[in-house]
Design a protein around this motif. Structure first.
Motif, short mmCIF file in Angstrom:
data_model
loop_
_atom_site.label_atom_id
_atom_site.label_comp_id
_atom_site.label_asym_id
_atom_site.label_seq_id
_atom_site.Cartn_x
_atom_site.Cartn_y
_atom_site.Cartn_z
N THR A 220 0.86 -1.18 0.00
CA THR A 220 0.00 0.00 0.00
C THR A 220 0.90 1.23 0.00
N ALA A 221 0.65 2.16 -0.92
CA ALA A 221 1.53 3.33 -1.02
C ALA A 221 0.79 4.48 -1.70
N VAL A 242 -3.90 0.49 -2.98
CA VAL A 242 -4.00 -0.52 -1.93
C VAL A 242 -3.72 -1.93 -2.46
N ASP A 243 -3.53 -2.08 -3.76
CA ASP A 243 -3.20 -3.38 -4.36
C ASP A 243 -1.98 -3.22 -5.26
N THR A 244 -1.09 -4.20 -5.22
CA THR A 244 0.11 -4.17 -6.06
C THR A 244 0.18 -5.45 -6.89
N GLY A 245 1.25 -5.54 -7.66
CA GLY A 245 1.43 -6.72 -8.49
C GLY A 245 1.90 -7.94 -7.74
N GLY A 246 2.19 -7.81 -6.45
CA GLY A 246 2.54 -8.96 -5.64
C GLY A 246 4.02 -9.13 -5.37
N ALA A 247 4.88 -8.41 -6.05
CA ALA A 247 6.32 -8.54 -5.83
C ALA A 247 6.98 -7.18 -5.85
N VAL A 248 6.38 -6.24 -5.13
CA VAL A 248 6.91 -4.88 -5.09
C VAL A 248 7.79 -4.74 -3.86
#
Length: 328
Positions: A220-221, A242-248
């Motif tokens: 989250t950023a 609140v959602d990313t690609g999973g490997a940030v």
């Protein structure tokens, strides 16, 4: 030793009032007893808007209202240190100079940071600050890059006052969770190391990021210039992802500006990071955070949802057992 209590008489007061309050507290100490005094002169500058008094206007080399306030604040610190020295208290006083966040960057003139982000964000520029600790005869001059969270101030000071470790719990109800760790070794040992390897980052009501050593995992950023590309934008006016690609993930040693993801390159680091995050989420569920300032949004954090989901599952299971009782 008395139970440590903060001297709130110095809060939001000028340097003269802070000095008088500090001296008065020591002179009023009971004879034969050692009193722990914690004055906290919280300066108004350098936030926004910065309006220096006539005495300090134009005193800085840059001659801006922000830099004038910095010069004034430096003078206030010098006066506080001088008062401690004049009253013979300097050698028995730990002085900590720090800030609760990075520079506010939306209202000029404002501060600057070498890192990404500003006050209001969970990027390093919003949370990483310089801190100076001084204790005459006790702390040798040196520089440390060890992790120190401001939540560590409480257990560290209480430890130095004679209540180390688990004794801190004497001052709080069992429903209170203390995030900090005792960092007295980092401050006092000649080459003291930090007592923490990880740090939690929050953003508004979100558990946003977590760091272990040099690796920082992000889910989250704030996208600081996501809404506005003109003017001064900082940590308050951008949208929150609140959602990313999973490997940030970023490596803060090789990429302190946080502009290149190394999540796939260092995928194994996701295991300890995820484990530490899961442990902290359990703490958040057990000790729900209390917010003093509400922020409107459409996405409740997971630690708020988990208890509700758990209750819903338990109610469903109870209903099913009542409808379809098990035969012994």
């Amino acid at each position: 030793m008395r139970k440590p209590q903060a001297d709130r008489s110095c809060l939001h007061q000028g340097p003269r009032q802070a000095l008088d309050g500090l001296q008065r507290r020591f002179h009023q100490a009971d004879e034969g007893q050692q009193a722990a005094v914690f004055p906290l002169p919280a300066t108004r500058g350098c936030h926004f808007d910065n309006y220096p008094s006539d005495e300090w206007a134009g005193k800085s080399r840059a001659r801006t209202v922000y830099s004038d306030c910095l010069v004034h604040m430096d003078y206030v610190l010098a006066q506080l240190v001088k008062a401690l020295e004049d009253t013979g208290q300097l050698e028995n006083t730990l002085i900590l100079l720090t800030s609760d966040n990075g520079p506010e960057c939306e209202i000029p003139p404002h501060g600057r940071t070498l890192f990404r982000g500003c006050k209001g964000s969970s990027w390093e520029g919003g949370v990483r600050v310089p801190t100076f600790a001084y204790w005459k005869g006790m702390i040798k001059p040196r520089r440390s890059e060890g992790l120190f969270d401001q939540a560590d101030i409480l257990p560290t000071f209480v430890s130095l006052a004679g209540k180390p470790g688990a004794q801190l719990a004497e001052f709080f109800p069992k429903t209170t969770y203390v995030d900090g760790v005792d960092q007295s070794g980092l401050l006092l040992a000649d080459n003291g190391e930090s007592a923490r390897r990880e740090r939690i980052y929050t953003l508004n009501q979100y558990f946003a990021m977590i760091r272990i050593d040099e690796f920082k995992y992000i889910w989250t950023a704030e996208i600081e210039n996501g809404f506005f590309q003109k003017g001064d934008w900082g940590g308050f006016s951008g949208p929150i992802a609140v959602d990313t690609g999973g490997a940030v993930m970023v490596n803060l040693y090789t990429n302190p500006k946080e502009d290149v993801s190394t999540g796939l390159r260092h995928l194994p680091m996701g295991v300890p990071l995820a484990g530490a995050a899961a442990s902290y989420i359990k703490d958040l569920v057990k000790y729900p955070p209390q917010f003093k300032i509400g922020v409107l949004n459409n996405n409740p954090p997971i630690y708020n949802l988990l208890p509700k989901v758990k209750d819903a599952i338990e109610r469903f299971q109870q209903d099913q057992e009542e409808k379809y009782p098990r035969h012994q």
